[in-house]
Write a protein that holds these residues in place. Structure first.
Motif, PDB file in Angstrom:
ATOM      1  N   TYR A  67      37.881  34.279  44.156  1.00 18.96           N
ATOM      2  CA  TYR A  67      37.043  33.432  43.303  1.00 18.96           C
ATOM      3  C   TYR A  67      35.608  33.928  43.442  1.00 18.96           C
ATOM      4  O   TYR A  67      34.972  33.727  44.474  1.00 18.96           O
ATOM      5  N   GLU A  68      35.116  34.593  42.423  1.00 16.16           N
ATOM      6  CA  GLU A  68      33.782  35.210  42.429  1.00 16.16           C
ATOM      7  C   GLU A  68      32.845  34.298  41.632  1.00 16.16           C
ATOM      8  O   GLU A  68      32.749  34.405  40.425  1.00 16.16           O
ATOM      9  N   MET A  69      32.189  33.392  42.332  1.00 12.60           N
ATOM     10  CA  MET A  69      31.281  32.455  41.672  1.00 12.60           C
ATOM     11  C   MET A  69      29.889  33.060  41.704  1.00 12.60           C
ATOM     12  O   MET A  69      29.237  33.106  42.742  1.00 12.60           O
ATOM     13  N   CYS A  72      37.864  33.813  37.887  1.00 14.30           N
ATOM     14  CA  CYS A  72      36.585  33.539  37.219  1.00 14.30           C
ATOM     15  C   CYS A  72      36.276  34.590  36.151  1.00 14.30           C
ATOM     16  O   CYS A  72      35.486  34.340  35.249  1.00 14.30           O
ATOM     17  N   ARG A  73      36.910  35.754  36.269  1.00 18.66           N
ATOM     18  CA  ARG A  73      36.759  36.811  35.258  1.00 18.66           C
ATOM     19  C   ARG A  73      38.019  36.985  34.415  1.00 18.66           C
ATOM     20  O   ARG A  73      38.095  37.864  33.569  1.00 18.66           O
TER      21      ARG A  73
END
Length: 177
Positions: free
Chosen positions: A148-150, A62-63
């Motif tokens: 996965y850093e949402m 995600c980044r």
């Protein structure tokens, strides 16, 4: 899982998966990931990294971040430690196979620094992060960690999750509530 096994027991367990039963491999994979998470802190991060296999791949898609050098992974962890302050975590689910561990949690955090590339939120922002990890495992070591850093603004229109009854909650900073 056998909680009596220590971190050193995990490090010393060099048996290939082929020597274990399916159930033993899955149990070991869960213990390794639990120890990895337990040691993801500034004082013990080297223990977390010690659970990686040679050729580790660490991703935060995600980044847009991918690391393949344990020294770079360590540097990235310290950037996270200096950027994010945890207020609370809620463990939703964790399960494993012989080759993978899946972990799903929610973290109530505050941005306190600016050392996480492509974070996208300024210092002082409170976030509700859905953190989903997919670990690939081999012979009691982590070969790939995908985080996965949402990230959603705390209390914002996207801050909605289905939390199972009995989910384990850890409060790190009671003053945040």
């Amino acid at each position: 899982m056998n909680d009596a096994l220590s971190f050193q027991d995990l490090i010393n367990d060099t048996r290939p998966d082929a020597e274990l039963s399916r159930e033993e491999v899955i149990e070991r994979n869960l213990r390794v990931v639990e120890a990895h998470f337990h040691n993801e802190n500034p004082d013990d991060v080297d223990k977390a990294i010690a659970l990686y296999a040679d050729g580790i791949v660490w991703e935060a898609p995600c980044r847009g971040m991918v690391y393949t050098d344990p020294a770079e992974v360590r540097k990235a962890y310290f950037g996270i430690f200096r950027t994010i302050k945890y207020n609370k975590t809620t463990a939703l689910r964790r399960f494993a196979t012989e080759t993978s561990v899946f972990d799903d949690q929610i973290a109530d955090v505050e941005v306190v620094g600016n050392e996480m590339p492509n974070l996208g939120y300024p210092i002082g922002t409170r976030l509700n992060a859905r953190l989903v990890h997919c670990f690939e495992m081999r012979d009691g070591r982590i070969t790939r960690e995908i985080a996965y850093e949402m990230l959603r603004e705390h209390g914002g229109s996207l801050d909605h999750d289905s939390v199972p009854e009995g989910a384990h909650v850890v409060v790190y900073d009671p003053s945040a509530f």
